[in-house]
Write a protein that holds these residues in place. Structure first.
Motif, short mmCIF file in Angstrom:
data_model
loop_
_atom_site.label_atom_id
_atom_site.label_comp_id
_atom_site.label_asym_id
_atom_site.label_seq_id
_atom_site.Cartn_x
_atom_site.Cartn_y
_atom_site.Cartn_z
N GLN A 179 0.84 -1.20 0.00
CA GLN A 179 0.00 0.00 0.00
C GLN A 179 0.88 1.26 0.00
OE1 GLN A 179 -2.51 0.64 3.48
NE2 GLN A 179 -4.25 1.14 2.15
N SER A 180 1.97 1.24 0.77
CA SER A 180 2.89 2.38 0.83
C SER A 180 3.58 2.61 -0.51
CB SER A 180 3.93 2.14 1.93
OG SER A 180 4.79 3.25 2.04
N ILE A 181 4.00 1.52 -1.15
CA ILE A 181 4.64 1.64 -2.48
C ILE A 181 3.65 2.21 -3.49
CG2 ILE A 181 5.66 0.33 -4.39
CD1 ILE A 181 6.78 -1.62 -2.25
N TRP A 182 2.40 1.72 -3.46
CA TRP A 182 1.37 2.22 -4.37
C TRP A 182 1.08 3.71 -4.11
CZ3 TRP A 182 -0.72 1.62 -8.80
CH2 TRP A 182 -1.99 2.13 -9.10
N LEU A 183 1.06 4.10 -2.83
CA LEU A 183 0.79 5.49 -2.46
C LEU A 183 1.89 6.43 -2.96
CD1 LEU A 183 -0.99 7.51 -0.89
CD2 LEU A 183 0.32 6.91 1.17
N SER A 184 3.11 5.91 -3.11
CA SER A 184 4.23 6.75 -3.54
C SER A 184 4.06 7.27 -4.97
CB SER A 184 5.55 5.98 -3.42
OG SER A 184 5.63 4.94 -4.38
N PHE A 185 3.12 6.73 -5.72
CA PHE A 185 2.87 7.19 -7.09
C PHE A 185 1.77 8.24 -7.15
CE2 PHE A 185 4.48 2.79 -7.66
CZ PHE A 185 5.63 3.10 -8.38
N PHE A 186 1.36 8.72 -5.96
CA PHE A 186 0.28 9.71 -5.90
C PHE A 186 0.74 10.95 -5.14
CE2 PHE A 186 -1.85 5.73 -6.61
CZ PHE A 186 -2.93 6.04 -7.41
N GLU A 187 0.11 12.06 -5.45
CA GLU A 187 0.23 13.27 -4.64
C GLU A 187 -1.00 13.31 -3.76
OE1 GLU A 187 2.07 16.19 -2.98
OE2 GLU A 187 2.95 15.45 -4.86
N TRP A 188 -0.81 13.29 -2.43
CA TRP A 188 -1.94 13.21 -1.50
C TRP A 188 -1.60 13.93 -0.21
CZ3 TRP A 188 -3.36 8.85 2.26
CH2 TRP A 188 -4.68 9.00 2.70
N ASP A 189 -2.55 14.72 0.26
CA ASP A 189 -2.33 15.47 1.51
C ASP A 189 -2.80 14.71 2.73
OD1 ASP A 189 -5.06 15.58 1.26
OD2 ASP A 189 -5.20 17.77 1.17
N GLY A 190 -3.28 13.47 2.53
CA GLY A 190 -3.75 12.65 3.64
C GLY A 190 -5.22 12.79 3.93
N LEU A 191 -5.89 13.76 3.27
CA LEU A 191 -7.32 14.00 3.53
C LEU A 191 -8.15 13.99 2.25
CD1 LEU A 191 -6.94 16.91 6.12
CD2 LEU A 191 -7.56 14.55 6.62
N GLY A 192 -7.72 14.73 1.25
CA GLY A 192 -8.50 14.89 0.03
C GLY A 192 -8.29 13.74 -0.94
N ALA A 193 -8.64 14.02 -2.19
CA ALA A 193 -8.51 13.01 -3.24
C ALA A 193 -7.05 12.85 -3.66
CB ALA A 193 -9.36 13.41 -4.45
N LYS A 194 -6.68 11.65 -4.03
CA LYS A 194 -5.32 11.37 -4.51
C LYS A 194 -5.20 11.76 -5.98
CE LYS A 194 -4.70 7.26 -1.55
NZ LYS A 194 -6.09 6.96 -1.19
#
Length: 291
Positions: free
Chosen positions: A34-49
């Motif tokens: 999940q962390s590796i997948w998240l690294s391909f996104f810009e995300w502030d932790g609250l809004g949409a990726k």
């Protein structure tokens, strides 16, 4: 009937391993993926990726703070490798039956049982330029006081020394356990063959301590690369980010700058470095055993 019983015996190990494998997958494998997948996104932790592909990694490799943190982690890794040999020497020293050795063991064991935060606070006072014992000691030799935690050239090494204190204690415990499980038959046979001192240590004791050495090195590598508590407690990455390491840099970007995707990219790089280093050491160890 006998064939059915044999098939049941074949499946029993998998049955007993299944709960551990499920828990490991849920709490370790899945979060890593999940962390590796998240690294391909810009995300502030609250809004949409927002999918950015390798954008976080491209930005990361052009970020000077990332390279400072990476170099500091390399320093941690190099100097933390002193922990296993020093721990071994202490274990050999403490593995004696003399009066008062239990008290001495307890004193060496003490750093391991206290919190990293407490270690950080103790060393912050130790390095204090006005009343710290470190500066009082160097003044006796005619040196001027050094503000270790405020000096960009010394701060990382000062924190590493603080981290080495409990790490050496941990390695010492591992080796003491290994020394207590040595084969007395091999030692007695070596003595009959005239092996003493260095020869006994090199050819008889150290080969039997390989499992302890492997665990000591792996844990030390992981401890060096995930160093966070002491940096956060003693300097918060300062002064001017000069003592930051990858784990703290990841925390800083994810929590304070609201860049969870960027933080995940840092975590992924840290995970890969850790895996490559441990895999290389494991390969060397297996190769030496086959030789």
């Amino acid at each position: 009937m006998q064939k059915m019983h044999s098939k049941q015996q074949q499946w029993m190990p998998f049955l007993f391993l299944a709960p551990a494998v499920i828990l490991f997958s849920v709490y370790v494998i899945f979060p890593i993926a999940q962390s590796i997948w998240l690294s391909f996104f810009e995300w502030d932790g609250l809004g949409a990726k927002t999918f950015v592909g390798f954008g976080n990694y491209i930005e990361l490799f052009s970020d000077s703070q990332f390279w400072t943190a990476l170099v500091n982690n390399i320093y941690w890794l190099i100097f933390f490798m002193l922990a296993p040999p020093i721990g071994l020497m202490l274990a050999l020293f403490l593995n004696q039956k003399v009066m008062g050795i239990r008290f001495v063991k307890a004193m060496f064991f003490f750093p391991f049982v206290i919190s990293q935060v407490v270690v950080g606070l103790v060393f912050s006072w130790f390095y204090d330029p006005s009343f710290g014992l470190f500066n009082k000691a160097i003044e006796l030799f005619g040196f001027q006081p050094i503000a270790v935690l405020s000096d960009e050239n010394w701060v990382t090494f000062g924190i590493i020394v603080a981290g080495l204190w409990p790490q050496i204690a941990y390695c010492m415990i591992l080796y003491l356990t290994g020394l207590n499980n040595l084969s007395p038959d091999q030692i007695e046979a070596a003595r009959l063959d005239g092996a003493h001192g260095w020869k006994m240590l090199r050819h008889v004791i150290l080969p039997q301590l390989k499992p302890a050495t492997f665990i000591a090195i792996v844990v030390t590598v992981i401890g060096a690369l995930r160093s966070f508590d002491l940096v956060a407690t003693m300097t918060a990455g300062g002064p001017f980010g000069s003592s930051s390491v990858l784990a703290y840099f990841m925390y800083e970007q994810s929590i304070f700058n609201y860049r969870a995707g960027y933080g995940a990219a840092i975590a992924t790089i840290l995970f890969l470095i850790m895996d490559i280093y441990i895999a290389y050491f494991l390969w060397r160890m297996l190769k030496s055993e086959k030789a």
